[in-house]
Write an enzyme that holds these catalytic residues in place. Structure first.
Site, PDB file in Angstrom:
ATOM      1  N   THR A 136      13.881  24.476  11.423  1.00 22.67           N
ATOM      2  CA  THR A 136      13.189  24.222  10.165  1.00 22.67           C
ATOM      3  C   THR A 136      12.774  22.762  10.036  1.00 22.67           C
ATOM      4  OG1 THR A 136      13.567  24.126   7.768  1.00 22.67           O
ATOM      5  CG2 THR A 136      15.504  23.974   9.149  1.00 22.67           C
ATOM      6  N   ASP A 137      11.737  22.526   9.233  1.00 21.01           N
ATOM      7  CA  ASP A 137      11.326  21.142   8.953  1.00 21.01           C
ATOM      8  C   ASP A 137      12.354  20.408   8.100  1.00 21.01           C
ATOM      9  OD1 ASP A 137      10.872  22.457   6.544  1.00 21.01           O
ATOM     10  OD2 ASP A 137       8.775  21.841   6.353  1.00 21.01           O
ATOM     11  N   GLU A 138      13.281  21.160   7.488  1.00 14.75           N
ATOM     12  CA  GLU A 138      14.257  20.525   6.594  1.00 14.75           C
ATOM     13  C   GLU A 138      15.211  19.584   7.325  1.00 14.75           C
ATOM     14  OE1 GLU A 138      16.250  23.008   3.835  1.00 14.75           O
ATOM     15  OE2 GLU A 138      14.485  24.248   3.493  1.00 14.75           O
ATOM     16  N   TYR A 163      22.875  23.648   4.524  1.00 15.26           N
ATOM     17  CA  TYR A 163      21.994  24.474   5.373  1.00 15.26           C
ATOM     18  C   TYR A 163      21.234  23.608   6.367  1.00 15.26           C
ATOM     19  CZ  TYR A 163      17.634  26.705   6.788  1.00 15.26           C
ATOM     20  OH  TYR A 163      16.564  27.145   7.532  1.00 15.26           O
ATOM     21  N   LYS A 167      21.391  23.356  10.523  1.00 18.30           N
ATOM     22  CA  LYS A 167      20.244  23.576  11.414  1.00 18.30           C
ATOM     23  C   LYS A 167      19.993  22.329  12.270  1.00 18.30           C
ATOM     24  CE  LYS A 167      17.886  26.692  11.690  1.00 18.30           C
ATOM     25  NZ  LYS A 167      17.935  27.974  12.445  1.00 18.30           N
TER      26      LYS A 167
END
Ligand code: NAD
Ligand code: TDX
Length: 347
Positions: A136-138, A163, A167
């Protein structure tokens, strides 16, 4: 496909890719399995624990000779090792995926996202299977609203939530296994997906189903937070492109230039569904709420020639609204409990 909780595997066919898709009963994984079966000759095994987020129904009509569901945990080596040994390629989607849940209880995020990825990596290290890790970009944290910059493959990692930290850790494990053990892996970091089969805990389906229920969308805080939306089919085609042409060890950012504030999205949903654009509630903000995500996907486009198909967010959103209107029997059983969970937190 009639899902089979099987200890069997699909027959080996000469020249045909055998692909293991972890988390293939989830939102993006299930859409990816459909994409792969309709765009390639591959046969697919889905490994999925069938958590609350899984959609067995999304796999129900796939051909049984090309898609098999194995119910199991990606963190369980006794299941993962023999399965990986039967496959040429592993596409790793399985994860706990919802930020709000990670704030309530981070433990399953650490277990599935970190230990699960470690377990997959150890298995592909032994067999030499090609691996693609879906992220993810997060992992890059967030950007200011007025910052002209977007995330690139070189942006430093700075995750905010349990989260996104889990990741980020899983990405680092993949990079270390590539460098230290020569594992043949690629990584992609994608922006926010929308489309069919997304769990109604997530922003867009939650608001659509609230309106279908005669209720009001719920906007965290001011609604100024920006997300960079991409249709799930475009995420699938990007992953297929990376599998076919990506360079081993590389990271590719996936995005479709879809930046919108949450307020804009809520107003658009209300307008498309025939309601007043002001017919929403502001609710308690998310703790540590990331302000803005934005992806620069030039590497994927220039190096691998990928382009998104959905260029018009309003049209993609209208299609998604229709899908939820037509699939009430799928989301209805989960609506009351999902909303009760949010209401208990003032959201
Ligand atoms: P999802 O929550 O809809 O689906 C996750 C799937 O993984 C479910 O079917 C669940 O049963 C399965 N799963 C969970 N724990 C498991 C375990 N221990 N073993 C086996 N299966 C397990 O998630 P999603 O939105 O489809 O996201 C898929 C992947 O894409 C995740 O890795 C996520 O981080 C990444 N991603 C998502 C988005 C997005 O906008 N949703 C954007 C970028 C990246
Ligand atoms: O009811 C809501 N109201 C609201 O304003 C919900 C559920 C969310 N929001 C806001 C929070 C975010 O700013 O909407 C935005 C999107 O929220 P989510 O759908 O929870 O997505 P996000 O937290 O941005 O993370 C998503 O994109 C990156 C996926 O869930 C992750 O798995 C992915 O990695």
């Amino acid at each position: 496909m009639r899902p089979i909780l099987a200890d069997r595997t699909l027959p080996r066919l000469h020249g045909v890719q055998h692909v293991l898709v972890t988390g293939g009963a989830g939102f993006i994984g299930a859409n990816f399995v459909h994409h792969l079966l309709s765009h390639t000759d591959a046969v697919v095994t889905v490994l999925d624990k069938l958590t609350y987020a899984a959609n067995e129904a999304a796999l129900a009509e796939l051909p049984a000779d090309r898609c098999l569901l194995v119910v199991g945990d990606v963190a369980d080596a006794s299941i993962v090792d023999p399965l990986v040994a039967e496959h040429d390629t592993v596409v790793h989607f399985a994860a706990e995926s919802h930020n709000d849940n990670s704030l309530d209880d981070p433990a399953p995020f650490v277990q599935t996202n970190l230990v699960g990825t470690f377990t997959i990596l150890e298995a592909v290290r032994r067999t030499g299977a090609r691996m693609h890790h879906v992220s993810t970009d997060e992992v890059y944290g967030d950007l200011e609203l007025d910052d002209p910059k977007r995330f690139t493959e070189d942006t430093p990692y700075q995750p905010s939530s349990p989260y996104s930290a889990s990741k980020a850790g899983s990405d680092h494990l993949v990079r270390a296994w590539v460098r230290s053990f020569g594992v043949a892996a690629t990584i992609s970091n994608c922006s926010n997906n929308y489309g069919p089969w997304q769990h109604i805990e997530k922003f867009i389906p939650r608001q659509i189903t609230n309106v279908l229920d005669g209720g009001r969308p719920k906007l965290y805080g001011t609604g100024a937070n920006v997300r960079d939306w991409i249709h799930v089919d475009d995420h699938s085609s990007a992953v297929q492109t990376i599998l076919e042409r990506g360079r081993i060890g590389e990271t590719y950012l996936i995005g479709a230039d879809g930046e919108k504030s949450n307020l804009e999205v809520v107003r658009l949903i209300l307008r498309l569904m025939g309601r007043s654009e002001d017919d929403f509630d502001h609710v308690t903000d998310r703790a540590g709420h990331d302000l803005r995500y934005a992806i620069e996907s030039g590497k994927l486009r220039l190096e691998l020639g990928w382009e998104p198909t959905y260029q018009d967010f309003e049209a993609g959103l209208a299609q998604t609204i229709e899908w939820y209107r037509e699939h009430e029997d799928w989301w209805r059983p989960h609506k009351e409990a999902t909303e009760a969970g949010y209401a208990a937190k003032g959201q």
